[in-house]
Write an enzyme that holds these catalytic residues in place. Sequence first.
Site, PDB file in Angstrom:
ATOM      1  N   ASP A  27      34.997 -15.460  98.057  1.00 22.72           N
ATOM      2  CA  ASP A  27      35.956 -14.595  97.386  1.00 22.72           C
ATOM      3  C   ASP A  27      37.270 -15.352  97.237  1.00 22.72           C
ATOM      4  O   ASP A  27      37.438 -16.434  97.811  1.00 22.72           O
ATOM      5  CB  ASP A  27      36.125 -13.255  98.099  1.00 22.72           C
ATOM      6  CG  ASP A  27      36.880 -13.334  99.421  1.00 22.72           C
ATOM      7  OD1 ASP A  27      36.881 -14.423 100.039  1.00 22.72           O
ATOM      8  OD2 ASP A  27      37.445 -12.319  99.836  1.00 22.72           O
ATOM      9  N   PHE A  66      37.538 -22.279  94.968  1.00 21.56           N
ATOM     10  CA  PHE A  66      38.033 -23.455  95.696  1.00 21.56           C
ATOM     11  C   PHE A  66      39.295 -24.058  95.085  1.00 21.56           C
ATOM     12  O   PHE A  66      39.907 -24.944  95.676  1.00 21.56           O
ATOM     13  CB  PHE A  66      36.949 -24.544  95.819  1.00 21.56           C
ATOM     14  CG  PHE A  66      35.786 -24.160  96.677  1.00 21.56           C
ATOM     15  CD1 PHE A  66      35.911 -24.082  98.056  1.00 21.56           C
ATOM     16  CD2 PHE A  66      34.557 -23.853  96.114  1.00 21.56           C
ATOM     17  CE1 PHE A  66      34.840 -23.717  98.863  1.00 21.56           C
ATOM     18  CE2 PHE A  66      33.473 -23.485  96.908  1.00 21.56           C
ATOM     19  CZ  PHE A  66      33.616 -23.414  98.281  1.00 21.56           C
ATOM     20  N   HIS A  93      29.038 -25.168 104.459  1.00 19.94           N
ATOM     21  CA  HIS A  93      30.277 -24.884 103.726  1.00 19.94           C
ATOM     22  C   HIS A  93      31.306 -25.985 104.011  1.00 19.94           C
ATOM     23  O   HIS A  93      31.321 -26.544 105.113  1.00 19.94           O
ATOM     24  CB  HIS A  93      30.816 -23.522 104.174  1.00 19.94           C
ATOM     25  CG  HIS A  93      31.864 -22.963 103.285  1.00 19.94           C
ATOM     26  ND1 HIS A  93      33.202 -23.293 103.415  1.00 19.94           N
ATOM     27  CD2 HIS A  93      31.784 -22.102 102.241  1.00 19.94           C
ATOM     28  CE1 HIS A  93      33.897 -22.649 102.497  1.00 19.94           C
ATOM     29  NE2 HIS A  93      33.067 -21.914 101.761  1.00 19.94           N
ATOM     30  N   TYR A 108      41.137 -16.894  97.283  1.00 22.49           N
ATOM     31  CA  TYR A 108      42.173 -17.069  98.301  1.00 22.49           C
ATOM     32  C   TYR A 108      43.029 -15.807  98.331  1.00 22.49           C
ATOM     33  O   TYR A 108      43.333 -15.217  97.287  1.00 22.49           O
ATOM     34  CB  TYR A 108      43.042 -18.275  97.979  1.00 22.49           C
ATOM     35  CG  TYR A 108      42.303 -19.598  97.990  1.00 22.49           C
ATOM     36  CD1 TYR A 108      41.668 -20.066  99.133  1.00 22.49           C
ATOM     37  CD2 TYR A 108      42.265 -20.404  96.844  1.00 22.49           C
ATOM     38  CE1 TYR A 108      41.007 -21.285  99.147  1.00 22.49           C
ATOM     39  CE2 TYR A 108      41.607 -21.623  96.849  1.00 22.49           C
ATOM     40  CZ  TYR A 108      40.973 -22.061  98.003  1.00 22.49           C
ATOM     41  OH  TYR A 108      40.319 -23.263  98.011  1.00 22.49           O
TER      42      TYR A 108
END
Length: 222
Positions: A65, A78, A188, A67
């Site tokens: 989701d 990202f 991740h 920032y």
Amino acid sequence: MLNIQEPSWQTALATEIQKNYFIELMQAVDMFYAKTPCYPPKSMIFEAFERCPFADVKVIILGQDPYHGDGEAHGLCFSVPDGVRIPPSLQNIYRELSTDLDRVFLPSSGNLQAWAEQGVLLVNATLTVEKDKPNSHAKLGWQQFTSAVIELLSHQKENLVFLLWGNFAQQKGKHIDRSKHLVLECGHPSPLSANQGKWFGNKHFSQANSYLATHQKTEINW
């Protein structure tokens, strides 16, 4: 009402965006944005689609989701706008990229817009979030929408590269026909996962380009 403006995505998702759940989702998002600070800016909720038309998609990177800090999210997973400090996960992405492609890579910005404009769909599974409350909009209905997007891409296109980083993204892998596409999975890039040896050395960027060069006669300039 909120909606995707990019013409090719409007056509591709015409049936999906007319479903009751999506209409209710847009109404809920409107309500939350009206009463509390949410990110990304309302005009950039569908930025991943606006920057990467359906016809141009070559690679899909799936985030969780947006920032949730002020000024960070701008609709691409990202990624952060120019002038914003590069987040730790993106720093690790850049480190792996530099090692994988064996080049000196000293980015001054965390803005990944140039990737999107080359055909990298940088989409979060949930497209909105409340300020300082990660995953606060995860149950609004975004998951159903983004799963439908992945299924659509898998069904209607061939020889795409899906980069699934972390367990959350990998759960979406069930929507992908792996006989038609390349699916690359690893941990991740967050510091916790990366420091446990689950991220560095995955070589996803070179593998993606090798596959694209063979099957689509193109590469991404990461």
